[in-house]
Design an enzyme around this catalytic site. Structure first.
Site, mmCIF file in Angstrom:
data_model
loop_
_atom_site.group_PDB
_atom_site.id
_atom_site.type_symbol
_atom_site.label_atom_id
_atom_site.label_comp_id
_atom_site.label_asym_id
_atom_site.label_seq_id
_atom_site.Cartn_x
_atom_site.Cartn_y
_atom_site.Cartn_z
ATOM 1 N N LYS A 65 -13.247 5.253 9.228
ATOM 2 C CA LYS A 65 -12.287 4.925 10.295
ATOM 3 C C LYS A 65 -12.672 5.603 11.612
ATOM 4 O O LYS A 65 -12.697 4.965 12.661
ATOM 5 C CB LYS A 65 -10.870 5.357 9.869
ATOM 6 C CG LYS A 65 -10.354 4.689 8.614
ATOM 7 C CD LYS A 65 -8.938 5.096 8.306
ATOM 8 C CE LYS A 65 -8.809 6.570 7.987
ATOM 9 N NZ LYS A 65 -9.542 6.966 6.752
ATOM 10 N N ASP A 113 -6.554 10.340 12.647
ATOM 11 C CA ASP A 113 -6.097 11.064 11.465
ATOM 12 C C ASP A 113 -4.586 10.952 11.268
ATOM 13 O O ASP A 113 -4.122 10.387 10.277
ATOM 14 C CB ASP A 113 -6.520 12.536 11.529
ATOM 15 C CG ASP A 113 -6.319 13.216 10.182
ATOM 16 O OD1 ASP A 113 -6.599 12.571 9.149
ATOM 17 O OD2 ASP A 113 -5.878 14.379 10.154
ATOM 18 N N HIS A 141 -1.784 7.846 8.167
ATOM 19 C CA HIS A 141 -3.173 8.300 8.195
ATOM 20 C C HIS A 141 -4.056 7.149 8.674
ATOM 21 O O HIS A 141 -4.156 6.112 8.021
ATOM 22 C CB HIS A 141 -3.603 8.738 6.800
ATOM 23 C CG HIS A 141 -5.018 9.221 6.737
ATOM 24 N ND1 HIS A 141 -5.461 10.329 7.421
ATOM 25 C CD2 HIS A 141 -6.099 8.729 6.079
ATOM 26 C CE1 HIS A 141 -6.739 10.506 7.185
ATOM 27 N NE2 HIS A 141 -7.157 9.547 6.376
ATOM 28 N N ARG A 182 -11.305 -16.036 3.574
ATOM 29 C CA ARG A 182 -12.329 -16.509 4.508
ATOM 30 C C ARG A 182 -11.770 -17.497 5.524
ATOM 31 O O ARG A 182 -12.503 -17.985 6.382
ATOM 32 C CB ARG A 182 -13.473 -17.155 3.730
ATOM 33 C CG ARG A 182 -14.141 -16.200 2.759
ATOM 34 C CD ARG A 182 -15.198 -16.872 1.915
ATOM 35 N NE ARG A 182 -16.317 -17.338 2.713
ATOM 36 C CZ ARG A 182 -17.394 -17.926 2.194
ATOM 37 N NH1 ARG A 182 -17.479 -18.118 0.882
ATOM 38 N NH2 ARG A 182 -18.370 -18.339 2.982
#
Length: 329
Positions: free
Chosen positions: A175, A193, A154, A259
């Protein structure tokens, strides 16, 4: 490392797939020499092939009868050198094993007994003018893709600066909206999808879209849009190697996020390790630009430059006094 469950994968990757023999005939433009033998119900389940040189000499140990059998100049010349009785006996033994089909390359003449045994045991004989080694390399390459282990994930798959990026995340996280913005910025769309992922080698995963939803994108509040019709053929692509996975996550205030980018993170898909990033969603963050930056950074790493390592080296040099005052930092 992220597992498949977190990636939203479904389907059984251990499921065995098959390719209809009729599809092979059509793909490689093979000629059927045994019209009386039905090919519609025949399937291939092995990507590799077999040249029955040892079997023509009578050695059948470890003979994989499910492989496509290829006869080239070597096998044909060997059979020509046998007397009629021995040649017929050796050929009969091969066709008795119910092989899926026999392909004769280089347009070589087919022995009459081959046609007789093919019809007797229901084995199709096919022919091609291609050189044997050329045909073998092409059909193995093609079959490996068709029979590759696969799952459906997905997410959205795009080609961003030549890097195949699979965007995953919970339903409704953004998304498809991110994919749409990337498409408008000139990147190419592969799937939304449902992304069908195939493992064609230990290093390569190929992503595509099921045919019934190909090039369609779902946007909540708007509905279904056709990317090819809206943005043109330059905005789409049928398949793409997956090199990077970006997981979109809701921002958590108390969570510590990476980071620096060291060490690199990976997601396991069908046994392959794929570089991955987790990007927290927060108002004001441009996800399209972040995806573009991730693609460029990935390409730099492939070319031998790692920004995190360069920064670490520069800091260490300054700490040890090796970096002069006028050096940029």
């Amino acid at each position: 490392m992220t597992g498949l469950q977190a990636s939203g994968a479904f389907n059984n990757p251990g499921e065995e797939h098959a390719v209809p023999l009729s599809s092979v005939i059509q793909e490689f433009k093979l000629e059927l020499l045994t019209p009386a033998v039905c090919v519609d119900s025949r399937e291939l389940t092995r990507a590799n092939i077999n040249r029955p040189a040892l079997q023509l000499a009578g050695f059948f140990d470890y003979f994989d009868t499910k492989r496509l059998q290829i006869m080239g100049m070597v096998e044909h010349t060997y059979l020509q050198g046998l007397d009629d009785g021995q040649r017929k006996n050796n050929l009969r033994r091969i066709f008795q094993h119910e092989i899926p089909a026999m392909v004769v390359c280089r347009g070589l003449e087919v022995f009459p007994e081959m046609l007789k045994y093919a019809e007797e045991y229901g084995v199709p004989i096919l022919t091609t003018d291609s050189a044997t080694t050329d045909f073998i390399s092409e059909i193995i390459r093609w079959m490996k893709v068709q029979l590759a282990p696969r799952i459906t994930m997905h997410g959205c798959l795009l080609d961003i600066y030549g890097v195949g990026i699979l965007i995953i995340g919970e339903s409704g996280i953004g998304k498809s909206e991110t994919a749409l913005e990337l498409i408008k910025r000139g990147h190419r769309f592969i799937a939304d999808d449902a992304v069908e992922v195939r493992r064609v080698s230990a290093e390569t995963l190929i992503g595509s879209c099921p045919a019934n939803i190909r090039y369609f994108l779902e946007l909540r509040g708007i509905g279904i849009i056709d990317i090819m019709q809206m943005f043109g053929v330059q905005s789409i692509k049928p398949t793409q190697a997956i090199e990077l996975i970006i997981s979109l996550e809701l921002w958590e205030k108390d969570r510590i996020y990476d980071r620096i980018g060291q060490p690199e993170q990976f997601t396991e898909v069908l046994g392959n390790q794929v570089n991955s990033h987790s990007i927290p969603i927060r108002p004001g963050r441009s996800l399209a630009i972040l995806c573009e930056s991730a693609a460029i950074n990935h390409r730099q790493k492939k070319m031998g430059y790692n920004a995190a390592e360069a920064l670490t080296e520069r800091v260490m040099k300054k700490a040890s006094g090796g970096l002069k005052v006028h050096d940029p930092f």
